[in-house]
Design a protein around this motif. Structure first.
Motif, PDB file in Angstrom:
ATOM      1  N   PRO A   6       0.796  -1.233   0.000  1.00 13.14           N
ATOM      2  CA  PRO A   6       0.000   0.000   0.000  1.00 13.14           C
ATOM      3  C   PRO A   6       0.827   1.282   0.000  1.00 13.14           C
ATOM      4  O   PRO A   6       0.506   2.225  -0.749  1.00 13.14           O
ATOM      5  CB  PRO A   6      -0.847  -0.120   1.273  1.00 13.14           C
ATOM      6  CG  PRO A   6      -0.157  -1.133   2.121  1.00 13.14           C
ATOM      7  CD  PRO A   6       0.531  -2.062   1.190  1.00 13.14           C
ATOM      8  N   GLU A   7       1.890   1.316   0.815  1.00 15.05           N
ATOM      9  CA  GLU A   7       2.676   2.561   0.884  1.00 15.05           C
ATOM     10  C   GLU A   7       3.299   2.883  -0.479  1.00 15.05           C
ATOM     11  O   GLU A   7       3.307   4.035  -0.926  1.00 15.05           O
ATOM     12  CB  GLU A   7       3.774   2.456   1.953  1.00 15.05           C
ATOM     13  CG  GLU A   7       3.255   2.463   3.392  1.00 15.05           C
ATOM     14  CD  GLU A   7       2.912   1.088   3.939  1.00 15.05           C
ATOM     15  OE1 GLU A   7       2.864   0.113   3.155  1.00 15.05           O
ATOM     16  OE2 GLU A   7       2.671   0.983   5.163  1.00 15.05           O
ATOM     17  N   LEU A   8       3.796   1.810  -1.132  1.00 10.52           N
ATOM     18  CA  LEU A   8       4.444   2.011  -2.428  1.00 10.52           C
ATOM     19  C   LEU A   8       3.432   2.452  -3.494  1.00 10.52           C
ATOM     20  O   LEU A   8       3.715   3.313  -4.328  1.00 10.52           O
ATOM     21  CB  LEU A   8       5.120   0.694  -2.832  1.00 10.52           C
ATOM     22  CG  LEU A   8       6.276   0.744  -3.805  1.00 10.52           C
ATOM     23  CD1 LEU A   8       7.345   1.719  -3.362  1.00 10.52           C
ATOM     24  CD2 LEU A   8       6.880  -0.665  -3.967  1.00 10.52           C
ATOM     25  N   CYS A   9       2.241   1.838  -3.465  1.00 12.70           N
ATOM     26  CA  CYS A   9       1.193   2.213  -4.439  1.00 12.70           C
ATOM     27  C   CYS A   9       0.879   3.704  -4.315  1.00 12.70           C
ATOM     28  O   CYS A   9       0.766   4.422  -5.312  1.00 12.70           O
ATOM     29  CB  CYS A   9      -0.089   1.414  -4.190  1.00 12.70           C
ATOM     30  SG  CYS A   9       0.044  -0.345  -4.541  1.00 12.70           S
ATOM     31  N   ILE A  10       0.747   4.171  -3.065  1.00 14.97           N
ATOM     32  CA  ILE A  10       0.406   5.584  -2.831  1.00 14.97           C
ATOM     33  C   ILE A  10       1.556   6.481  -3.273  1.00 14.97           C
ATOM     34  O   ILE A  10       1.367   7.453  -4.024  1.00 14.97           O
ATOM     35  CB  ILE A  10       0.050   5.803  -1.338  1.00 14.97           C
ATOM     36  CG1 ILE A  10      -1.274   5.111  -1.023  1.00 14.97           C
ATOM     37  CG2 ILE A  10      -0.006   7.288  -0.986  1.00 14.97           C
ATOM     38  CD1 ILE A  10      -1.639   5.070   0.456  1.00 14.97           C
ATOM     39  N   GLN A  11       2.757   6.130  -2.844  1.00 11.98           N
ATOM     40  CA  GLN A  11       3.924   6.956  -3.178  1.00 11.98           C
ATOM     41  C   GLN A  11       4.106   7.064  -4.699  1.00 11.98           C
ATOM     42  O   GLN A  11       4.319   8.157  -5.240  1.00 11.98           O
ATOM     43  CB  GLN A  11       5.172   6.326  -2.546  1.00 11.98           C
ATOM     44  CG  GLN A  11       6.442   7.127  -2.754  1.00 11.98           C
ATOM     45  CD  GLN A  11       7.672   6.314  -2.383  1.00 11.98           C
ATOM     46  OE1 GLN A  11       7.611   5.371  -1.597  1.00 11.98           O
ATOM     47  NE2 GLN A  11       8.801   6.670  -2.967  1.00 11.98           N
TER      48      GLN A  11
END
Ligand SMILES: Cc1cc2nc3c(=O)[nH]c(=O)nc-3n(C[C@H](O)[C@H](O)[C@H](O)COP(=O)(O)OP(=O)(O)OC[C@H]3O[C@@H](n4cnc5c(N)ncnc54)[C@H](O)[C@@H]3O)c2cc1C
Length: 390
Positions: free
Chosen positions: A158-163
């Motif tokens: 999730p963090e990577l998708c958002i970033q």
């Protein structure tokens, strides 16, 4: 046009907002994204290394266009960014044959998922406890349980998708203001405005995607329909973490006989927190985003360890990490994707009732269509605000 006038302002850049910002900017809109923190962050609903995604969506057939489109967008994003946003680990949904697997709406979730998988030609198997244990000896299944297995399911980062979506939006010209809480919004005769602690910005349209903070932005009539629930994510040390890595361990959704028995365990990404991620769900107590208790108590940790010990071999009682997170839920557990009842200049997104991340890339595309075109490719009629007052 004044410098601070935008085609669209996106309020909140978590799962839904970052996807919306990217899709708007990709389409050439002059867009401003504002967030009270600096996403990806761990104060909302989109943190914790992994989010489960499945191809067959037992929550209902109306989510199937979203998941198909979302999966295509993740693939595009992986190619564009050269990063692994999705790990194909396979996934098991386990539940009792006797009590039926009641989760997310009425009826047997395993049967519903299997029926949807069959209808959409999605590879899957329904396995007995014996068959499942032969393949996954780390599980402690009861004889009366069975499992839906989907080999192409897995976990998102999730963090990577958002970033990645925020960075790509910026590359397409989006303006991003972080650390700037939006206090209010206003609908005017020929536009809309957003006021933050730093100033006022004008736009033709606004997308409100503030996650658990949406309660303050929803039309007053609907605020009491949406509830925020505190959830906790735990990582326990494994005896041998190699047994739980992304290559060796599928995600498990374990639907218990009672709601409080719900349990989920996740594969450990090679570059993630090195522990076995597990969680349960609670709907007994509501909270708000601003009053959320972020401290994880020893009794909670002990309870999750006992749940883990009853279901998995190879996990110790040493806590590696814990994080508090929020579900923002409607009474029927379905999404809200709609225009504001007073004006189509304001698009309202989420709450996603604890199952939104897997759909977020296509939700963002849909919200961008709502803001720019006033209509959507995917049918969103089942996600209306007005259904909540019926
Ligand atoms: C423990 C847990 C496990 C989950 N597991 C899964 C799963 O396995 N699979 C799945 O599909 N889904 C899962 N979900 C649900 C999913 O993660 C959420 O539905 C989704 O991430 C919600 O995204 P969002 O954009 O609505 O909220 P968020 O990502 O929280 O974004 C909201 C953003 O708005 C910002 N904001 C708020 N107020 C303001 C303001 N006034 N001004 C400016 N910015 C503001 C916040 O800072 C935040 O960045 C899980 C959720 C939790 C809590």
């Amino acid at each position: 046009m004044a410098d601070n006038h935008y085609d669209v302002i996106v309020v909140g850049l978590g799962a839904m907002g970052s996807a919306t910002l990217y899709q708007l900017a990709k389409r050439g809109a002059k867009v401003l994204g504002i967030d009270r923190y600096t996403p990806p962050h761990s104060y909302g609903s989109s943190h914790g290394d992994t989010r489960i995604t499945r191809q067959a969506i037992g929550e209902g057939d109306m989510y199937m266009p979203f998941i198909k489109r979302t999966n295509a967008i993740w693939e595009e994003l992986e190619t564009l960014t050269n990063r692994d946003l999705y790990l194909k680990t396979g996934g098991l949904i386990i539940g009792s044959q006797e009590t039926g697997a009641q989760w997310h709406m009425d009826g047997d979730f395993i049967q519903r998922t299997a029926d949807i998988a069959t209808a959409h030609s999605i590879a899957h198997e329904v396995l007995s406890a014996d068959e499942t244990l032969k393949r996954h000896p780390l599980l402690k299944m009861r004889p009366q349980e069975r499992a839906y297995f989907e080999p192409d399911a897995g976990v998102l980062r999730p963090e990577l998708c958002i970033q990645m979506q925020i960075e790509l939006a910026q590359q397409h010209g989006a303006t991003v203001n972080m650390g700037e809480p939006v206090m209010d919004y206003d609908i005017t005769a020929d536009g809309a405005s957003v006021t933050t602690d730093k100033g006022t910005y004008e736009a033709d349209k606004i997308v409100l995607s503030a996650g658990a903070w949406m309660l303050g932005f929803l039309p007053v009539d609907y605020q009491s329909q949406v509830k925020v629930y505190r959830q906790v994510i735990y990582w326990f040390e494994a005896e041998n973490i190699e047994q739980f890595t992304e290559e060796n361990f599928p995600f498990i959704i374990w639907i218990g006989d009672k709601q409080e028995d719900f349990y989920s365990a996740f594969p450990t990404p090679r570059d993630g927190i090195q522990g076995v991620k597990v969680l349960t769900e609670q709907y007994a107590q509501t909270t708000t985003a601003d009053t959320l208790d972020r401290e994880v108590k020893p009794a909670e940790i002990q309870h999750l360890y006992e749940m883990t010990e009853a279901r998995l071999h190879g996990v110790t009682n040493t806590l590696v990490h814990a994080d508090v997170c929020m579900y923002t839920s409607t009474p029927d557990d379905h999404f809200i994707l709609d225009f504001h009842p007073e004006s189509e200049r304001v698009v309202i997104a989420s709450p996603c009732s604890g199952h939104g991340f897997k759909h977020s890339a296509a939700v963002g595309e849909t919200l961008a269509e709502m803001a720019l075109d006033g209509k959507t490719t995917i049918d969103i009629s089942e996600f209306s605000l007005s259904r909540l007052s019926e």
